[in-house]
Every structure is written in C-alpha cells, then in structure tokens.
Design a protein around this motif. Structure first.
Motif, PDB file in Angstrom:
ATOM      1  N   GLU A 120       0.671  -1.403   0.032  1.00 54.51           N
ATOM      2  CA  GLU A 120       0.177   0.277  -0.009  1.00 54.51           C
ATOM      3  C   GLU A 120       0.930   1.116  -0.319  1.00 54.51           C
ATOM      4  OE1 GLU A 120      -3.545   0.239  -0.336  1.00 54.51           O
ATOM      5  OE2 GLU A 120      -3.510  -2.199  -0.252  1.00 54.51           O
ATOM      6  N   VAL A 121       0.509   1.960  -1.548  1.00 56.87           N
ATOM      7  CA  VAL A 121       1.592   3.228  -1.691  1.00 56.87           C
ATOM      8  C   VAL A 121       1.200   4.647  -1.141  1.00 56.87           C
ATOM      9  CG1 VAL A 121       3.866   4.205  -2.694  1.00 56.87           C
ATOM     10  CG2 VAL A 121       3.344   1.571  -2.492  1.00 56.87           C
ATOM     11  N   ASP A 122       1.523   5.329  -0.803  1.00 54.92           N
ATOM     12  CA  ASP A 122       1.055   6.869  -0.483  1.00 54.92           C
ATOM     13  C   ASP A 122       2.241   7.782  -1.572  1.00 54.92           C
ATOM     14  OD1 ASP A 122       0.590   9.267  -0.340  1.00 54.92           O
ATOM     15  OD2 ASP A 122       1.689  10.097   1.660  1.00 54.92           O
ATOM     16  N   VAL A 123       1.413   7.606  -2.903  1.00 60.72           N
ATOM     17  CA  VAL A 123       1.569   8.766  -3.913  1.00 60.72           C
ATOM     18  C   VAL A 123       0.969  10.107  -3.774  1.00 60.72           C
ATOM     19  CG1 VAL A 123       1.793   6.602  -4.782  1.00 60.72           C
ATOM     20  CG2 VAL A 123       0.124   8.061  -5.182  1.00 60.72           C
ATOM     21  N   GLY A 124       0.335  11.109  -2.809  1.00 53.90           N
ATOM     22  CA  GLY A 124       0.261  12.527  -2.244  1.00 53.90           C
ATOM     23  C   GLY A 124      -1.607  12.296  -3.068  1.00 53.90           C
ATOM     24  N   GLU A 125      -2.226  11.112  -2.875  1.00 56.48           N
ATOM     25  CA  GLU A 125      -3.565  11.643  -3.229  1.00 56.48           C
ATOM     26  C   GLU A 125      -3.789  11.132  -2.371  1.00 56.48           C
ATOM     27  OE1 GLU A 125      -3.377   9.522  -8.006  1.00 56.48           O
ATOM     28  OE2 GLU A 125      -3.531   8.785  -6.516  1.00 56.48           O
ATOM     29  N   ASN A 126      -4.931  10.927  -2.641  1.00 58.81           N
ATOM     30  CA  ASN A 126      -6.378  11.234  -1.312  1.00 58.81           C
ATOM     31  C   ASN A 126      -6.411   9.717  -0.822  1.00 58.81           C
ATOM     32  OD1 ASN A 126      -7.582  13.790  -1.895  1.00 58.81           O
ATOM     33  ND2 ASN A 126      -9.131  13.239  -3.176  1.00 58.81           N
ATOM     34  N   ALA A 127      -6.463   8.753  -1.329  1.00 59.72           N
ATOM     35  CA  ALA A 127      -6.135   7.126  -0.539  1.00 59.72           C
ATOM     36  C   ALA A 127      -4.979   6.963  -1.206  1.00 59.72           C
ATOM     37  CB  ALA A 127      -7.499   6.559  -1.165  1.00 59.72           C
ATOM     38  N   PRO A 128      -4.157   5.543  -0.533  1.00 61.62           N
ATOM     39  CA  PRO A 128      -3.349   5.065  -1.096  1.00 61.62           C
ATOM     40  C   PRO A 128      -3.916   3.880  -2.051  1.00 61.62           C
ATOM     41  CG  PRO A 128      -3.793   4.342   0.884  1.00 61.62           C
ATOM     42  CD  PRO A 128      -4.374   5.228   0.559  1.00 61.62           C
ATOM     43  N   ARG A 129      -2.433   3.732  -3.099  1.00 64.97           N
ATOM     44  CA  ARG A 129      -2.553   2.711  -4.288  1.00 64.97           C
ATOM     45  C   ARG A 129      -2.222   1.594  -3.871  1.00 64.97           C
ATOM     46  NH1 ARG A 129      -1.886   5.470 -10.133  1.00 64.97           N
ATOM     47  NH2 ARG A 129      -2.607   7.241  -9.662  1.00 64.97           N
ATOM     48  N   THR A 130      -3.006   0.375  -3.999  1.00 66.48           N
ATOM     49  CA  THR A 130      -2.183  -1.147  -4.036  1.00 66.48           C
ATOM     50  C   THR A 130      -1.211  -1.175  -5.158  1.00 66.48           C
ATOM     51  OG1 THR A 130      -4.277  -1.729  -2.715  1.00 66.48           O
ATOM     52  CG2 THR A 130      -2.746  -3.622  -4.077  1.00 66.48           C
ATOM     53  N   VAL A 131      -0.189  -1.995  -4.718  1.00 66.61           N
ATOM     54  CA  VAL A 131       0.862  -2.334  -5.772  1.00 66.61           C
ATOM     55  C   VAL A 131       1.225  -3.818  -5.449  1.00 66.61           C
ATOM     56  CG1 VAL A 131       3.211  -1.391  -6.752  1.00 66.61           C
ATOM     57  CG2 VAL A 131       0.828   0.379  -6.114  1.00 66.61           C
ATOM     58  N   THR A 149      17.136  13.216  -0.763  1.00 68.60           N
ATOM     59  CA  THR A 149      16.723  13.594   0.169  1.00 68.60           C
ATOM     60  C   THR A 149      15.732  14.225   0.098  1.00 68.60           C
ATOM     61  OG1 THR A 149      19.113  12.637   1.232  1.00 68.60           O
ATOM     62  CG2 THR A 149      18.089  13.764   2.572  1.00 68.60           C
ATOM     63  N   GLY A 150      14.610  14.198   0.717  1.00 68.82           N
ATOM     64  CA  GLY A 150      13.756  15.856   1.418  1.00 68.82           C
ATOM     65  C   GLY A 150      12.695  15.703   0.304  1.00 68.82           C
ATOM     66  N   SER A 151      12.406  14.596  -0.453  1.00 65.84           N
ATOM     67  CA  SER A 151      11.472  13.945  -1.407  1.00 65.84           C
ATOM     68  C   SER A 151      10.315  14.241  -0.420  1.00 65.84           C
ATOM     69  CB  SER A 151      12.131  12.995  -2.591  1.00 65.84           C
ATOM     70  OG  SER A 151      12.825  13.111  -3.492  1.00 65.84           O
ATOM     71  N   ALA A 152       9.054  13.943  -1.608  1.00 73.38           N
ATOM     72  CA  ALA A 152       7.964  13.464  -0.549  1.00 73.38           C
ATOM     73  C   ALA A 152       6.894  12.943  -1.324  1.00 73.38           C
ATOM     74  CB  ALA A 152       6.941  15.269  -0.414  1.00 73.38           C
ATOM     75  N   PRO A 153       6.214  12.306  -0.407  1.00 74.66           N
ATOM     76  CA  PRO A 153       5.077  11.803  -1.934  1.00 74.66           C
ATOM     77  C   PRO A 153       4.221  12.363  -3.011  1.00 74.66           C
ATOM     78  CG  PRO A 153       4.755  10.759   0.842  1.00 74.66           C
ATOM     79  CD  PRO A 153       5.779  12.224   0.176  1.00 74.66           C
ATOM     80  N   GLY A 154       4.391  12.455  -3.924  1.00 75.25           N
ATOM     81  CA  GLY A 154       3.445  12.584  -4.914  1.00 75.25           C
ATOM     82  C   GLY A 154       4.222  13.530  -6.102  1.00 75.25           C
ATOM     83  N   ASP A 155       5.926  13.999  -5.201  1.00 78.36           N
ATOM     84  CA  ASP A 155       6.215  14.380  -6.284  1.00 78.36           C
ATOM     85  C   ASP A 155       7.001  13.926  -7.978  1.00 78.36           C
ATOM     86  OD1 ASP A 155       7.381  16.812  -4.384  1.00 78.36           O
ATOM     87  OD2 ASP A 155       9.254  15.446  -3.409  1.00 78.36           O
ATOM     88  N   ARG A 156       7.031  14.758  -8.140  1.00 80.54           N
ATOM     89  CA  ARG A 156       7.477  14.357  -9.698  1.00 80.54           C
ATOM     90  C   ARG A 156       8.944  13.868 -10.188  1.00 80.54           C
ATOM     91  NH1 ARG A 156       4.365  15.283 -14.628  1.00 80.54           N
ATOM     92  NH2 ARG A 156       6.133  14.657 -15.154  1.00 80.54           N
TER      93      ARG A 156
END
Length: 291
Positions: free
Chosen positions: A156-167, A222-229
């Motif tokens: 289960e991965v947080d990619v900066g969206e409302n809900a995490p994605r299943t991978v 270092t310093g990256s956050a979920p959702g960064d392109r």
C-alpha cells in the motif's frame, strides 16, 4: 553497507582517536558526513553539466531536422507544379493505348507524394520517450506477501493522492521486506490497473536488479515527499493520462532505463530528477537495468 567507510584514510581516523579518545568518534562521523555531502554535490554538478551539453546538442539536431524538412517540402512543391504544354499549331492526338498508362503513372506519383507527407507528419507527432511516463515519489505504508503467490508482494503506497494505491510486485531476491515499510520509492503511476492473482495492482514499483536476481527499489533524493514528480531535463513533455498497451510505450522506453556506474538512475544518460531536490539512485547496485 557503510558508504562513508572509504572516504577517510584509516591513519587519519587512528590519529584523531588518539588525540581525543572521548569525542574522536563524533569528530570522525562529522568528517565522514561532510565528505559524503561533498561527493554528492560533485556528482550532481557533473550530471547537470552533462545534461546541459546534451540539451545543446539536441537543439542543434532539431534545427538541422527542420531545415531538411523545409528543403524536402520545397522540393515536393516544385515537383507538383505542372510544366506548361509545348506550343504547337497542330498537336498530335494522344494514342488511346498511352493515355491509360499516363493516368496510372500520374496516380502513382500522387500516391508517393502523399506517402512522403504522411511520413513527415507522423514523425513530427511521434513521442515515444520517457516523458510519457508518469513517475512519482511514493511512501510504502505497508508490505505483505501475496495470499495466493509466494513470489509476489502487495504494497500500500502513498503517492500524494486522497487514498493510497495498491501495488503488486515481484521483488525476487529482496530480503527483509518489513524494512521497506515507511521507505520512499519511485512508482510508475499511469499504467493500466490490472488484476494479478486476484489482487488489483494500480501502479508499478521501479526497481533495479543484479544478475543474481537481487532487487533494490530506486531511492528518491533526500527531502522528497509523496507525490513529487520525477522528471527528465532533456525530455520535458507531459505524461499520458494512461499508457495504452497497444502502443507499447513502456516496452520502448524500458530498454533505455538503467543505473549507471555511479549508481544514478537515468534514461539515455539523462538522470531521474526530483526538481530542486536531486537525483534518484540505487542504494548499492551499479551498472544494471531498471525494470
């Protein structure tokens, strides 16, 4: 593996510990950290210079292509202009046999010109490069074995969206899966969702692998956050909303994805970059493919 072990000579470490036994270890850690940061800065500067050089070369190639295209179009226009008929007081009647032949040749020439123009148009619109991939930073919230396949794992991965994605992934020889929980990774987010042994996978984890099937996840800077392109300096296009299987974009791009001898992830020598934060890397592997 301690990445700072080879940054300072053992003789210097022994001398510092001898001069200051109490704080010597803290001083050595400071020196090692400073040396590691200096190395990372030098690698980043070298990569930026290479990317700028490639950008200049690409601009020159594009200019040359535009000039050649203009010359070809001028040539086609000149060929399409009909020559004036010869002056004659009594033109000879055209043979009934030769007339169909001339019409057939004319149709053939028109078809050739149309084919050339269509090929130019398709070449201008074609964009089968890494810019079509929607690559983002994600944080792995949980990881577990697939209930129906021991070779597969479910994250289960947080990619900066409302809900995490299943991978659903096949991590091969990766050990200590519990250590992946909470770590950052790079994900391909515009693949079509598909069901793998009963579990729907909504993205793809970007990994690199060694010949012995040992697998590592690409690590964002270092310093990256979920959702960064994750972007590419030489390929600034916008990603597709969803990659179409019939276009085989992933297959065409994946063959050019690799980790170089410095451990930096790249596409055709252009680094995976999170703007303002740095380059994506493999934790320990070098000179290996990305899948």
């Amino acid at each position: 593996m301690d990445k700072t072990a080879d940054l300072l000579p053992p003789s210097l470490e022994a001398a510092i510990l001898k001069l200051d036994p109490e704080d010597g270890e803290q001083i050595m850690e400071y020196f090692k950290t400073h040396a590691l940061l200096s190395r990372e800065k030098a690698l980043l500067q070298t990569s930026v210079r290479e990317q700028k050089k490639l950008l200049v070369e690409n601009a020159k190639l594009k200019k040359d292509i535009e000039q050649l295209r203009g010359q070809l179009q001028d040539k086609q226009r000149r060929r399409s202009v009909k020559a004036p008929p010869p002056r004659s007081l009594s033109p000879a009647p055209e043979s009934p046999v030769s007339q169909p032949i001339r019409e057939k040749q004319s149709r053939r020439k028109r078809g050739e010109r149309k084919g050339e123009e269509d090929s130019l148009s398709l070449g201008a619109e074609s964009r089968d490069d890494v810019s079509r991939l929607d690559l983002r930073v994600g944080r792995i919230l949980s990881v577990r074995r697939h209930p129906l396949a021991n070779a597969l794992t479910v994250q289960e991965v947080d990619v900066g969206e409302n809900a995490p994605r299943t991978v659903v992934s096949q991590l091969g020889g990766t050990t200590h899966l519990e250590q992946l929980q909470g770590s950052l990774a790079v994900l391909l987010c515009n693949v079509k969702a598909c069901k793998l042994r009963g579990v729907v996978s909504q993205a793809r984890l970007m990994c690199c692998s060694a010949p012995d099937d040992y697998v590592e996840l690409l690590a964002p800077p270092t310093g990256s956050a979920p959702g960064d392109r994750v972007t590419f300096l030489n390929y600034p296009g916008e990603p597709d909303r969803e990659l179409q299987a019939k276009e085989r974009v992933w297959e065409l791009v994946q063959r050019h994805l690799q980790v170089d001898s410095r451990g930096v992830a790249n596409y055709k020598r252009c680094g995976f970059e999170v703007k303002g934060k740095g380059l994506c890397r493999a934790p320990s592997l070098t000179s290996c493919p990305i899948r």
